[in-house]
Design an enzyme around this catalytic site. Structure first.
Site, mmCIF file in Angstrom:
data_model
loop_
_atom_site.group_PDB
_atom_site.id
_atom_site.type_symbol
_atom_site.label_atom_id
_atom_site.label_comp_id
_atom_site.label_asym_id
_atom_site.label_seq_id
_atom_site.Cartn_x
_atom_site.Cartn_y
_atom_site.Cartn_z
ATOM 1 N N CYS A 15 -37.385 -5.828 -37.790
ATOM 2 C CA CYS A 15 -36.182 -5.936 -36.953
ATOM 3 C C CYS A 15 -35.005 -5.266 -37.660
ATOM 4 O O CYS A 15 -34.636 -5.641 -38.766
ATOM 5 C CB CYS A 15 -35.865 -7.402 -36.673
ATOM 6 S SG CYS A 15 -34.325 -7.628 -35.754
ATOM 7 N N CYS B 26 -4.338 9.056 -7.050
ATOM 8 C CA CYS B 26 -5.322 9.027 -5.962
ATOM 9 C C CYS B 26 -6.283 10.202 -6.129
ATOM 10 O O CYS B 26 -5.859 11.350 -6.201
ATOM 11 C CB CYS B 26 -4.626 9.098 -4.606
ATOM 12 S SG CYS B 26 -5.796 9.120 -3.241
ATOM 13 N N CYS C 231 -32.940 -10.842 -22.491
ATOM 14 C CA CYS C 231 -33.410 -12.233 -22.345
ATOM 15 C C CYS C 231 -32.700 -12.886 -21.161
ATOM 16 O O CYS C 231 -31.479 -12.951 -21.119
ATOM 17 C CB CYS C 231 -33.138 -13.028 -23.618
ATOM 18 S SG CYS C 231 -33.612 -14.769 -23.449
ATOM 19 N N LYS D 103 1.182 4.803 -12.014
ATOM 20 C CA LYS D 103 -0.245 4.451 -11.948
ATOM 21 C C LYS D 103 -1.079 5.668 -12.300
ATOM 22 O O LYS D 103 -0.971 6.714 -11.663
ATOM 23 C CB LYS D 103 -0.616 3.921 -10.565
ATOM 24 C CG LYS D 103 -2.044 3.397 -10.485
ATOM 25 C CD LYS D 103 -2.256 2.516 -9.269
ATOM 26 C CE LYS D 103 -3.668 1.956 -9.223
ATOM 27 N NZ LYS D 103 -3.854 1.079 -8.068
ATOM 28 N N LYS E 148 0.822 -1.207 0.000
ATOM 29 C CA LYS E 148 0.000 0.000 0.000
ATOM 30 C C LYS E 148 0.865 1.270 0.000
ATOM 31 O O LYS E 148 1.884 1.332 0.691
ATOM 32 C CB LYS E 148 -0.939 0.012 1.208
ATOM 33 C CG LYS E 148 -2.015 1.091 1.070
ATOM 34 C CD LYS E 148 -3.022 1.077 2.204
ATOM 35 C CE LYS E 148 -4.052 2.181 1.980
ATOM 36 N NZ LYS E 148 -4.894 2.412 3.132
ATOM 37 N N CYS F 121 -38.584 -4.476 -26.865
ATOM 38 C CA CYS F 121 -38.596 -4.092 -28.287
ATOM 39 C C CYS F 121 -39.729 -3.105 -28.549
ATOM 40 O O CYS F 121 -39.593 -2.166 -29.313
ATOM 41 C CB CYS F 121 -38.750 -5.320 -29.181
ATOM 42 S SG CYS F 121 -38.572 -4.921 -30.942
ATOM 43 N N CYS G 272 -36.866 -20.627 -24.980
ATOM 44 C CA CYS G 272 -37.693 -19.495 -24.542
ATOM 45 C C CYS G 272 -38.585 -19.903 -23.376
ATOM 46 O O CYS G 272 -39.216 -20.960 -23.410
ATOM 47 C CB CYS G 272 -38.552 -19.006 -25.706
ATOM 48 S SG CYS G 272 -39.744 -17.747 -25.237
#
Lengths: 398, 443
Positions: free
Chosen positions: A377, A138, A387, A177, A46, A354, A344
């Site tokens: 579509c 930081c 889904c 960093k 650290k 949709c 499905c």
């Protein structure tokens, strides 16, 4: 044959790509020892500073961002660098190098004046550190004192400071960093390269306000009724980190240690595909413990085996040539959604998304089964995202 | 994809010694956990699976967002008996059977989530409905069980002046005088019954034809929901020794439990909901052993799966394909002669019918409880002019309207069988009554 997980980073051999980032997980030699024993390749102790830079922490320090109010996907902290100054870190490094000669012991430093930066380097090198990481990133607490992301948001300061460190480092490679809280990270990365520093670590935390307590109206975390902007980490920042790591990799020829929202081996693979040579983790081990290294190693090994890679180094940067710009994407490529009706479950989330978020291209049959109307579509691919069972795919049409 | 379902804590079967509620319900965190599994389907099938049409995905979405009062508001908009139904609904045959998530693994515990939301709202004294000053009617509701209370509720919401006729001292019907306390604690039943009967005009039950005719003259419409509380006879010699399950449950619910079951060997004839309740109640009254005897097999059993499982885990024994023939009292014991049955052709209920085999056996018990079927009180129904009954003694109904167009029907009079169907009858009959009156109320 078992694939070789070791990577060469600035001439240092890492037994595997997994490194503990500079964080509370590495603020104690005993903790680091446990992690290294568990299988981590190395640790960045650290961030430390010189004795003349006092560190006064505030509590509480953490806040969470939860998906569905449940699973922690983001964590914010208002922690600072270690309270432990360089004298204690020197002892830790000596102990850890002696106990784990095959592992990579790195230190993270932060300073304001040239003398401070260079003194930190001299002392750490003398203690036997393998690599020096410099926090120019930081986002809270330190910028007010001219440190941290104040440097990393300015190419001139970045180059100048990195040069100080590189000048002082006789043996250990220097890694800078970077902060994601910039408009364009490329000039900063270029400045690091120009300074002669050896590597870039990206990214530090993303500046964020993780939440407001709707009962007390106080920002989270709350210290006596008040709060500040903190550093956001965890899965939520992975897309930001992947973007920036790949952007640096495409613009500047320099080794990168990728960090930001890596939770599992899949994330690690993605970071390596966009150019990271090693990966650093912080929030995931803070959340679930050092034990996650077992799956990180195992999953990566099986992945490489399945793809017939001999070494993990072979995957570094494989995705980079495939990242392009909008004007280079094909206009001739047409896709339509396709529903596998056997999978499905008729929740009809595709239909509603949709209808209200797409092009009204899904209709419902009597039995609730969704039907794609191909003429409507456009192939936007909203439906496969919503889904819940992965029954929708996008098929190419001529 | 394996997803765990949150299961509410319950009293372990061995510790169910009294009438304490068995299922303890979800904690806040359990409810949140379970709510997150809901897919929030479009036009969700669970709503169709709920007889009274609770908007399940909406109320679960509100639990998920921590808006528990909002969840309760959605439930109460559809069903004034939300907390009660959350406890006693055979959800595995209703909403949860329709649940889309069932196709993935196990359905969402909808009933338990409903109970959780309603209980929390009730504990905060939150009431989501207010009856306007009546401007229509008057309407008479006869019978203060779930069907009658629900009908009165929805009629009053529509601005009707409603009077409820109930022969018992208190309202609630089977909610308070039938369903055992371990499934529905008295105070829980009382809470919602009190809410929807507050300010409701009440009269004593209808005594004779004269009074029935008077009601038909004075009220624009009548909703009959007097239940089906007459136990069917077994039709065997020794019938007088048989205890009626309905009477037993009523007595246990309304008075101090009787002690006569201590150490007794009890037989329950029949395998429907009432039989399960009678068997589990007998165990709690101290019976040493309880056997359920049914003339068909497990497949044809009318009890709901959850009720059967509960009876089984509490130690009730099941004897299939046995039909009582004769009951004799010998030396203080009851000797039950039973005929072994086999399954024959499918009958009109769609189940395979029991056929005698001519082989008999005898079993000895201390007590025999009859729980084969219940029927409406035919004498009572005959007091109502123009009310025609079918062969089984149930009033003929056309979409909850009887052969006397002024009389509407619901609850067990229409073989509701569950609290939620009874409440749905009341709700849809209220709609039907309002529509009929708007169209002129032709008699």
């Amino acid at each position: 044959m078992t694939p070789d997980l070791s990577v060469n980073f600035c001439g240092i051999k890492f037994p595997n790509p997994y490194v503990l980032a500079a964080a509370p997980t590495t603020d104690d030699a005993e903790m680091v020892a446990r992690a290294l024993e568990a299988g981590w390749a190395g640790a960045v102790i650290k961030t430390t500073s010189v004795e003349s830079e006092p560190v006064e922490l505030v509590y509480p320090q953490m806040g969470a961002f939860r998906a569905d109010g449940h699973r922690l996907v983001g964590m914010v902290n208002i922690d600072l660098i270690s309270k432990r100054h360089i004298d204690q870190v020197e002892k830790d490094i000596r102990y850890l190098k002696r106990s784990f000669p095959q592992k990579v012991i790195m230190a993270s430093i932060m300073g304001s004046r040239k003398e401070d930066w260079q003194e930190l380097v001299f002392r750490l090198e003398a203690a036997g550190v393998d690599l020096i990481e410099c926090s120019f990133s930081c986002p809270h607490g330190m910028p007010e004192r001219g440190m941290g992301s104040t440097i990393g948001q300015n190419p001139e300061l970045t180059e100048r400071t990195a040069r100080w460190v590189k000048e002082a480092a006789k043996r250990a490679p220097v890694m800078i960093k970077l902060t994601p809280n910039v408009t364009d990270i490329v000039p900063i990365a270029q400045a690091v390269k120009n300074s002669g520093a050896d590597a870039i670590c990206a990214i530090n935390t993303v500046l964020g306000l993780i939440g407001v307590d709707i009962d007390t109206f106080a920002p989270i975390p709350t210290v006596e009724g008040k709060g500040i902007y903190g550093g956001l980490s965890g899965p939520a920042i992975k897309p930001i980190a992947l973007h920036l790591v790949s952007k640096i990799a495409r613009s500047v020829d320099i080794p990168i240690s990728g960090v930001g929202g890596i939770s599992n081996w899949r994330d690690a693979v993605e970071f390596m595909l966009v150019g990271a040579r090693t990966v650093q983790l912080c929030t995931a081990p803070m959340h679930f413990g050092f034990r996650i290294i077992d799956d990180l190693l195992d999953g990566l090994t099986f992945y490489l085996e399945g793809k017939n890679f001999q070494s993990v180094e072979e995957i570094i940067g494989l995705a980079l040539p495939k990242i392009t710009s909008y004007e280079h994407l094909s206009r001739a490529h047409k896709v339509k959604a396709q529903i596998d009706l056997d999978s499905c479950i008729r929740c009809d989330l595709c239909y509603i998304s949709c209808r209200d978020g797409g092009h009204q291209a899904i209709s419902l049959k009597e039995d609730r089964l969704p039907l794609i109307e191909e003429d409507k579509c456009v192939g936007c691919a909203l439906c496969p995202q919503v889904c819940p069972v992965g029954a929708i795919s996008m098929k190419k049409v001529s | 994809m394996k997803v765990e379902r949150a299961v509410p804590r319950s009293i372990p079967p061995r510790e169910r010694l009294d009438f304490s509620e068995v299922l303890l319900g979800f904690t806040y965190s359990e409810a949140l956990f379970e709510s997150r599994r809901c897919l929030y389907c479009y036009d969700a099938p669970c709503i169709q699976g709920c007889p009274i049409g609770v908007n399940v995905p909406e109320f679960i979405a509100r639990i998920r967002s921590g808006n528990i009062l909002g969840a309760a508001k959605i439930i109460y908009a559809a069903n004034p008996l939300g907390s009660i139904c959350g406890r006693v609904c055979p959800t595995e045959t209703l909403c949860e059977r329709a649940c889309t998530t069932k196709l993935l693994n196990v359905p969402i515990a909808i009933g338990q989530l409903q109970r959780f939301a309603c209980d929390l709202a009730l504990s905060q004294g939150k009431v989501f409905f207010q009856y306007p000053q009546p401007i229509h009617g008057p309407i008479a509701v006869v019978g203060g069980g779930p069907a009658g209370l629900s009908c009165a509720h929805f009629l009053r919401l529509r601005g009707f002046d409603v009077t409820l006729f109930e022969q018992e001292e208190t309202l609630g019907g089977l909610l308070l005088r039938g369903i055992p306390r371990y499934r529905l604690p008295e105070e829980k039943a009382q809470e919602e019954v009190n809410l929807i009967s507050s300010g409701l005009k009440q009269e004593k039950g209808v005594k004779d034809r004269e009074q029935a005719e008077k009601i038909l003259r004075e009220y624009q419409a009548v909703f009959l929901s007097c239940g089906a509380q007459i136990s069917a006879k077994l039709g065997i010699t020794g019938e007088e020794e048989v205890i009626s399950a309905n009477e037993l449950l009523k007595q246990v619910a309304s008075s101090s439990p009787f002690s006569s079951f201590n150490g007794k060997d009890v037989a329950v004839i029949g395998a429907g909901a009432t039989a399960m309740d009678a068997a589990r109640t007998s165990l709690r009254l101290g019976a040493e052993k309880v056997s359920i005897i049914y003339r068909r097999s497990r497949e044809e059993m009318p009890a709901f799966p959850s009720e059967y499982e509960s009876a089984l885990e509490e130690g009730v024994e099941f004897y299939w394909l046995l039909s009582p023939v004769e009951l004799r009292k010998i030396n203080g014991k009851l000797e039950l002669k039973l005929e072994r049955m086999r399954l024959g052709a499918h009958d009109e209920s769609g189940r395979r019918s029991p056929v005698g085999t001519g082989r008999f056996l005898k079993m000895e018990f201390d007590l025999v409880i009859g729980a084969i079927a219940s029927f409406p009180d035919e004498e009572f129904l005959k007091m109502w002019p123009g009310l025609e009954l079918d062969r089984s003694g149930y009033p003929i109904s056309n979409n909850r309207q009887s052969t006397n167009p002024q009389i509407f029907l619901g609850g067990d009079l229409l073989r509701a069988g569950t609290v939620v169907r009874a409440a749905a009858d009341g709700k849809f009959a209220a709609q039907r009554i309002a529509d009929w009156l708007r169209q002129g109320g032709k008699r």
